[in-house]
Design a protein around this motif. Structure first.
Motif, short mmCIF file in Angstrom:
data_model
loop_
_atom_site.label_atom_id
_atom_site.label_comp_id
_atom_site.label_asym_id
_atom_site.label_seq_id
_atom_site.Cartn_x
_atom_site.Cartn_y
_atom_site.Cartn_z
N PRO A 116 -8.35 -1.40 -10.47
CA PRO A 116 -9.09 -1.76 -9.25
C PRO A 116 -8.54 -3.06 -8.66
CG PRO A 116 -10.57 -1.36 -11.12
CD PRO A 116 -9.18 -1.34 -11.66
N GLY A 117 -8.40 -3.07 -7.35
CA GLY A 117 -7.93 -4.28 -6.66
C GLY A 117 -6.42 -4.40 -6.61
N ALA A 118 -5.68 -3.46 -7.22
CA ALA A 118 -4.21 -3.54 -7.17
C ALA A 118 -3.75 -3.41 -5.72
CB ALA A 118 -3.61 -2.41 -8.01
N HIS A 119 -2.71 -4.16 -5.37
CA HIS A 119 -2.19 -4.13 -3.99
C HIS A 119 -1.02 -3.12 -3.94
CE1 HIS A 119 -0.44 -6.46 -0.31
NE2 HIS A 119 -1.08 -5.36 0.03
N VAL A 120 -1.37 -1.85 -3.68
CA VAL A 120 -0.35 -0.81 -3.63
C VAL A 120 0.24 -0.77 -2.22
CG1 VAL A 120 0.06 1.68 -3.78
CG2 VAL A 120 -1.39 0.55 -5.48
N LEU A 121 1.57 -0.79 -2.16
CA LEU A 121 2.26 -0.81 -0.86
C LEU A 121 2.84 0.56 -0.57
CD1 LEU A 121 4.06 -4.17 -1.54
CD2 LEU A 121 2.05 -3.82 -0.08
N ASN A 122 2.45 1.13 0.56
CA ASN A 122 2.84 2.51 0.85
C ASN A 122 4.08 2.57 1.74
OD1 ASN A 122 3.01 5.20 1.25
ND2 ASN A 122 0.86 5.49 1.80
N LEU A 123 5.20 2.93 1.14
CA LEU A 123 6.43 3.14 1.92
C LEU A 123 6.69 4.63 2.11
CD1 LEU A 123 8.98 0.56 0.39
CD2 LEU A 123 7.63 0.34 2.48
N GLY A 124 5.65 5.41 1.90
CA GLY A 124 5.83 6.86 1.97
C GLY A 124 5.47 7.46 3.31
N VAL A 125 4.83 6.68 4.15
CA VAL A 125 4.24 7.24 5.37
C VAL A 125 5.28 7.81 6.34
CG1 VAL A 125 2.58 6.75 7.19
CG2 VAL A 125 2.67 5.29 5.18
N GLY A 126 5.05 9.05 6.77
CA GLY A 126 5.95 9.67 7.76
C GLY A 126 5.33 9.68 9.14
N ASP A 127 4.20 9.00 9.29
CA ASP A 127 3.51 8.98 10.58
C ASP A 127 3.65 7.58 11.19
OD1 ASP A 127 1.93 9.63 12.73
OD2 ASP A 127 0.15 10.14 11.55
#
Ligand code: PLP
Length: 394
Positions: free
Chosen positions: A33-44
């Motif tokens: 909980p609270g982890a800062h996950v960075l999303n480089l997967g977005v195709g939008d």
């Protein structure tokens, strides 16, 4: 008498790509909980529609509220002014098109599937590997035999016609999804010459043309001499103008494209008038604003923000010594996983050790097994933080 279904739907493999990415990310977050996950997967896209377009949309809504300016059914192939504006846009690239060669659509994916109506069922489709999945799936549904054209690090994911190659329909996507790789003029000329020599037709997906930044890379296949007699180009405002949720694209079918005495422009005009009543007036008026000088400038400002993100990622990957392609003419950076790791193992390592999410290349075909796709559509600060973390990965 029984009505048989289209048995080709049996050939579909379930795609768990994005649902698996989502599930694994959620599981990680639940455990941390609270982890800062960075999303480089977005195709939008993430930036909103630009001002000029929004104003045009509002004005078109108001027109529909007034009896004197209200529009009902529209021409099936697109509003004449919009077809003219799109043809005018091609002038930017030195390409001369008649407005009647431009067909307004509800988005590239619609026409990727619908255009197959113009081709004989027996005709084979040549699809690059790795690939944007819609090419494969639309040909499965239509029952065309599919041939795969492998690509990899050796050709920088830009395959050329192999000796003895035979295909009726050839899919080229440049700048490409998922690889971000883009054909230069010389390489594209090789494909155009091949198609003209063999009678094949190229379906050129130019959905990312606005991202082209290198002068050696064409925005349109029609910048290549001879393309008018062998290529159909499919494009979209999804990435160009942030229309992923609005839905408007366009397809170019040249009048010079004929096979066996049949003219593809005439066939597509006929097809459209049979199968669609066109695209919403409001959207078409918004789209017209994209192609004005101011509208295009605003689109380019948004694209520059994505380019900045891509540069941040590429600098980090250069520093880390990773192999990648794309990024220069594309929102996608296609990165080789370290130490021969497969893409799902690398996905898990990135998520668990660095809290970064990418898209495993295997989801785009077997040639993507050792690669991961990052995108530049995200928030700039998150992208910078992801880049800092990436430097430690390779
Ligand atoms: N072609 C490619 C290569 C894409 O990546 C996409 C969307 O991601 C599309 C076509 C679909 O575009 P549209 O939103 O216009 O249907």
């Amino acid at each position: 008498m029984m009505s048989n279904p289209n048995f080709h739907y049996r050939e579909f493999k379930d795609s768990y790509l994005f649902s698996t990415i989502y599930r694994r990310t959620e599981e990680y977050l639940a455990a941390h909980p609270g982890a800062h996950v960075l999303n480089l997967g977005v195709g939008d896209v993430s930036l909103p529609i630009s001002r000029s377009v929004i104003q045009a949309l509002h004005a078109a809504v108001d027109e529909q509220a007034d009896k004197r300016t209200f529009h009902g059914y529209l021409p099936e192939c697109g509003l004449p002014d919009l077809r003219k504006a799109i043809a005018g846009h091609y002038e930017r690239y030195g390409v001369s098109l008649a407005p009647e060669e431009v067909f307004v659509s509800s988005g590239a994916i619609d026409d990727i599937a619908d255009i197959l109506a113009l081709f004989d069922r027996e005709g084979s489709a040549l699809v690059p590997e790795p690939t944007y999945p819609a090419y494969v799936e639309s040909n499965l549904i239509a029952g065309h035999p599919i041939k795969y054209m492998e690509s990899g690090k050796e050709d920088r994911f830009l395959p050329l016609p192999a000796p003895g190659l035979q295909a009726d329909l050839i899919y080229l996507c440049s700048p490409g999804n998922p690889t971000g790789a883009a054909y230069d003029r010389e390489a594209l000329k090789t494909w155009v010459d091949f198609a003209n020599r063999t009678g094949a037709v190229i379906l050129f997906d130019a959905a990312y043309e606005i991202f082209v930044s290198e002068p050696c890379v064409p925005h349109s296949i029609y910048e290549i001499e001879g393309a008018g007699s062998c290529a159909i180009e499919i494009c979209s405002l999804s990435k160009t103008a942030g229309f992923t949720g609005m839905r408007l694209g366009y397809t170019i079918v040249p009048k010079d494209l004929t096979r066996e005495g049949m003219n593809f422009n005439a066939m597509w005009t006929r097809d459209r008038t049979s199968k669609t009543n066109g695209v919403s007036y409001i959207l078409q008026k918004g789209a017209e604003a994209v192609f004005t000088e101011q509208g295009w400038k605003e689109c380019l400002e948004n694209i520059e923000a994505y380019h900045r993100n891509a540069r941040v990622l590429m600098e980090a990957l250069d520093e880390a010594g990773a192999w990648y392609c794309g990024g220069k003419n594309s929102p996608y950076v296609w990165v080789q996983c370290p130490d021969g790791m497969d893409s799902w193992t690398f996905f898990d390592r990135l998520l668990n050790e660095y809290q970064i999410v990418g898209v495993p290349g295997e989801g785009f075909g077997k040639c993507g097994r050792e690669y991961i796709r990052f995108s530049s559509f995200g928030d700039p600060e998150n992208t910078r933080e992801a880049a800092r973390r990436l430097k430690k990965v390779f």
